[in-house]
Every structure is written in structure tokens, then in C-alpha cells.
Design a protein around this motif. Structure first.
Motif, PDB file in Angstrom:
ATOM      1  N   SER A  38       0.807  -1.223   0.000  1.00 30.34           N
ATOM      2  CA  SER A  38       0.000   0.000   0.000  1.00 30.34           C
ATOM      3  C   SER A  38       0.834   1.265   0.000  1.00 30.34           C
ATOM      4  CB  SER A  38      -0.941   0.008   1.217  1.00 30.34           C
ATOM      5  OG  SER A  38      -0.196  -0.002   2.419  1.00 30.34           O
ATOM      6  N   THR A  39       2.033   1.239   0.575  1.00 26.49           N
ATOM      7  CA  THR A  39       2.823   2.463   0.708  1.00 26.49           C
ATOM      8  C   THR A  39       3.894   2.630  -0.368  1.00 26.49           C
ATOM      9  OG1 THR A  39       4.361   1.385   2.238  1.00 26.49           O
ATOM     10  CG2 THR A  39       2.465   2.516   3.198  1.00 26.49           C
ATOM     11  N   GLU A  42       1.775   0.152  -4.667  1.00 27.56           N
ATOM     12  CA  GLU A  42       0.590   0.749  -5.287  1.00 27.56           C
ATOM     13  C   GLU A  42       0.860   2.144  -5.848  1.00 27.56           C
ATOM     14  OE1 GLU A  42      -2.783   0.669  -2.765  1.00 27.56           O
ATOM     15  OE2 GLU A  42      -3.052  -1.512  -2.891  1.00 27.56           O
ATOM     16  N   PRO A  43       1.520   3.040  -5.113  1.00 33.46           N
ATOM     17  CA  PRO A  43       1.840   4.350  -5.710  1.00 33.46           C
ATOM     18  C   PRO A  43       2.706   4.239  -6.957  1.00 33.46           C
ATOM     19  CG  PRO A  43       2.110   4.422  -3.331  1.00 33.46           C
ATOM     20  CD  PRO A  43       1.881   2.996  -3.681  1.00 33.46           C
ATOM     21  N   LEU A  77       0.898  13.350  -7.177  1.00 32.87           N
ATOM     22  CA  LEU A  77       0.650  11.991  -6.719  1.00 32.87           C
ATOM     23  C   LEU A  77       1.450  11.697  -5.455  1.00 32.87           C
ATOM     24  CD1 LEU A  77      -0.956   9.470  -7.406  1.00 32.87           C
ATOM     25  CD2 LEU A  77       0.962   8.672  -8.785  1.00 32.87           C
ATOM     26  N   THR A  81      -0.472  10.269  -2.343  1.00 33.69           N
ATOM     27  CA  THR A  81      -0.062   8.993  -1.750  1.00 33.69           C
ATOM     28  C   THR A  81       0.118   9.121  -0.252  1.00 33.69           C
ATOM     29  OG1 THR A  81       1.005   8.258  -3.793  1.00 33.69           O
ATOM     30  CG2 THR A  81       1.756   7.264  -1.733  1.00 33.69           C
ATOM     31  N   GLN A  84      -3.251   9.502   1.533  1.00 32.41           N
ATOM     32  CA  GLN A  84      -3.958   8.222   1.652  1.00 32.41           C
ATOM     33  C   GLN A  84      -3.322   7.348   2.733  1.00 32.41           C
ATOM     34  OE1 GLN A  84      -3.965   5.814  -1.946  1.00 32.41           O
ATOM     35  NE2 GLN A  84      -6.031   5.112  -1.509  1.00 32.41           N
ATOM     36  N   THR A  85      -2.000   7.297   2.752  1.00 33.95           N
ATOM     37  CA  THR A  85      -1.306   6.511   3.771  1.00 33.95           C
ATOM     38  C   THR A  85      -1.603   7.048   5.164  1.00 33.95           C
ATOM     39  OG1 THR A  85       0.472   5.956   2.230  1.00 33.95           O
ATOM     40  CG2 THR A  85       0.949   5.743   4.580  1.00 33.95           C
ATOM     41  N   SER A 132       8.136   6.632   2.994  1.00 34.51           N
ATOM     42  CA  SER A 132       7.291   6.345   1.827  1.00 34.51           C
ATOM     43  C   SER A 132       7.514   7.378   0.732  1.00 34.51           C
ATOM     44  CB  SER A 132       5.823   6.333   2.238  1.00 34.51           C
ATOM     45  OG  SER A 132       5.553   5.291   3.157  1.00 34.51           O
ATOM     46  N   PHE A 136       8.890   6.772  -3.075  1.00 37.22           N
ATOM     47  CA  PHE A 136       8.151   7.231  -4.247  1.00 37.22           C
ATOM     48  C   PHE A 136       9.040   8.073  -5.155  1.00 37.22           C
ATOM     49  CE2 PHE A 136       5.620  10.281  -6.584  1.00 37.22           C
ATOM     50  CZ  PHE A 136       4.572   9.523  -7.072  1.00 37.22           C
ATOM     51  N   THR A 200      -5.067  16.685  -8.379  1.00 44.97           N
ATOM     52  CA  THR A 200      -4.009  15.689  -8.550  1.00 44.97           C
ATOM     53  C   THR A 200      -3.879  15.263 -10.008  1.00 44.97           C
ATOM     54  OG1 THR A 200      -4.439  14.855  -6.317  1.00 44.97           O
ATOM     55  CG2 THR A 200      -3.164  13.437  -7.797  1.00 44.97           C
TER      56      THR A 200
END
Length: 268
Positions: A38-39, A42-43, A77, A81, A84-85, A132, A136, A200
Motif C-alpha cells: 500500500s505504501t 501501489e503508488p 501523486l 499517496t 492516503q497513507t 514512503s 516514491f 491531482t
């Protein structure tokens, strides 16, 4: 003299906070694999699918500030990200600390107080968001999605955006006795609209004028403006100050409410 034991000194607020961070790190280093998808993964997939896949059909022009779509998308993004995290890590894990795993109760059985439990949780989440964000950025750099080394400043702005979201959500999570449908509503009707309508993926100027004031309330919009603006060099000082002031105030208010909720629940 021989039969007396000396009490351990009570740690100060900073030391107590660091002890909470250490405890959370001890758990995380044994369970980090559960959060990698998820961290990090997914991004990265979002950036590849939307930035390179969908973006290959988007021509560089005024809507993308003259940039290839992947470069337009990447800094925004990053903020999305981390937002969301932050929301994810401020809901179920926080309620779990009170109700299921009850780790917060274990913490306050030591000289650590409820306020330090919260500050340690916030500090730990900030570290998680920072790691994270750097992961990214590494992926974005490998994909050629970065335009400037100022992305490193955008990392700090993205972390602030995440913290501005997590603090009030923590306050809400700490007030719940059971998750019910509350967290589902939070993700569907707050997180999802923020992701879709905060600039975004496309400029908010393309939305109806009546909708824009609602978007200005979104912390993610402020984070997107900061991250994208500082990366491509379009961020003015007054605009930056306004965005930073809004996010800082939101974090401060959320942290205050969360502190009250943690103290009320743990120090009874």
C-alpha cells in the motif's frame, strides 16, 4: 538502606515520545512487509499506469503546464499517496491501540503518559510518511518523472499534508468505541473525493466555479499546489505561505483534539 530500592526516574516528554516511537518501530520491523504494497508498490503502479500509460495519450499543453503528463502528475501523486497513507494509518491502527491490541494501555502502564503516547504515534507516522515519500521519489526518478531537485522540498510539503490529515483523523478514531461503518464512510466520502477533485490528476480550473470553494477546503489541494508548484517553479511566496499556514493550522487543531481524546480515554 539495604532493603530499599530506588525508583526509576520518570522520563521527560521528549524521552517518553522517543520511547513510544521505539516501541512502534520494534513492532514494525517485524511486520513491515504487510505495508509495502500500500505504501510503495501501489503508488508506483499508479504512476506507471496513469503517468506513462494514460499519460501517453495526453498532449503537453496549458492544462499540464507544458509538461509531459507523467511529470505533471508525479509531484501531486506524491502528496496524494502520503495523504492516503496517513488516513489509513490513523484509523484502524489507532482504534486497535485502544480496543484490539490495546498497546496504548500497555504504554501508559509505564511512566509514559497519554499525551506522550499521542506525540510518539504522530512522530512515528511522520517518519513512516517520510520513508514512503523517499521511496516514491526514487521510483519517479527511475521513470524520468522528475523535473527538478526541488522534489526534495516537495517531500517535506507532502509529509506536512499527510500530518494535516492524520491528526484530525486520529482524534476521530480515538473517540470511537467500535469501527462500524465509520471508517468506510471516511474513505468513500472524504478520501476518495479528495483524491479525485484536489487537482491531482487535472487542473481544478476545469471544474465548475461553484465547486471550487469546496476544493479549497481540501488539505490535499493545498499539498498538491505546494508539491507541484515548488517542483516546477511556479509557486509564489504568498501562495506558499497561505498553503503552509492552512496545513499547519489543520495539523495543530487536529493534534489538540487528538490529545484531548487520548487523555480522556487513557487517563481515567
Amino acid at each position: 538502606m539495604g532493603g530499599r530500592t530506588q525508583a526509576h526516574p520518570v522520563p521527560g516528554p521528549v524521552r517518553s515520545t522517543l520511547l513510544v516511537v521505539e516501541g512502534l518501530w520494534t513492532w514494525y520491523k517485524r511486520n513491515w512487509r504487510s505495508s509495502v504494497i500500500s505504501t510503495v508498490l501501489e503508488p508506483a503502479l499508479f504512476l506507471i499506469a496513469l503517468g506513462l500509460g494514460f499519460g501517453s495519450q495526453v498532449e503537453a499543453g496549458p492544462a499540464t503546464l507544458g509538461l509531459p503528463y507523467v511529470q505533471y502528475l508525479a509531484p501531486a501523486l506524491l502528496a496524494a499517496t502520503l495523504t492516503q497513507t496517513a488516513m489509513l494509518e490513523s484509523t484502524y491502527p489507532v482504534l486497535s491501540g485502544f480496543k484490539w491490541q490495546r498497546v496504548y494501555w500497555a504504554m501508559i502502564s509505564t511512566p509514559v503518559g497519554a499525551a506522550q503516547v499521542l506525540s510518539g504515534q504522530l512522530a512515528w507516522l511522520a517518519l513512516r510518511l517520510l520513508v514512503s515519500a523517499l521511496a516514491f521519489v526514487a521510483v519517479a526518478a527511475a521513470l524520468g518523472a522528475l523535473t527538478s531537485p526541488m522534489i526534495l522540498l516537495a517531500v517535506l510539503f507532502a509529509v506536512l499534508t499527510g500530518m494535516a490529515v492524520c491528526a484530525p483523523v486520529m482524534a476521530y478514531a480515538a473517540s470511537l468505541e467500535s469501527e462500524g461503518q465509520q471508517f468506510t464512510v471516511l474513505f468513500r466520502f472524504i478520501m476518495m473525493p479528495m483524491m479525485m477533485f484536489s487537482g491531482t490528476f487535472f487542473p481544478v480550473e476545469q471544474l465548475p466555479a461553484l465547486v471550487r470553494p469546496l476544493i479549497w477546503v481540501s488539505p490535499l489541494w493545498h499539498g498538491t499546489e505546494l508539491c507541484r508548484g515548488v517542483t516546477i517553479g511556479s509557486l509564489g511566496p504568498l501562495a506558499a505561505l497561505g498553503h503552509l499556514a492552512y496545513l499547519t493550522a489543520l495539523f495543530a487543531l487536529g493534534a489538540h483534539l487528538a490529545r484531548r481524546a487520548f487523555v480522556r480515554r487513557l487517563e481515567v
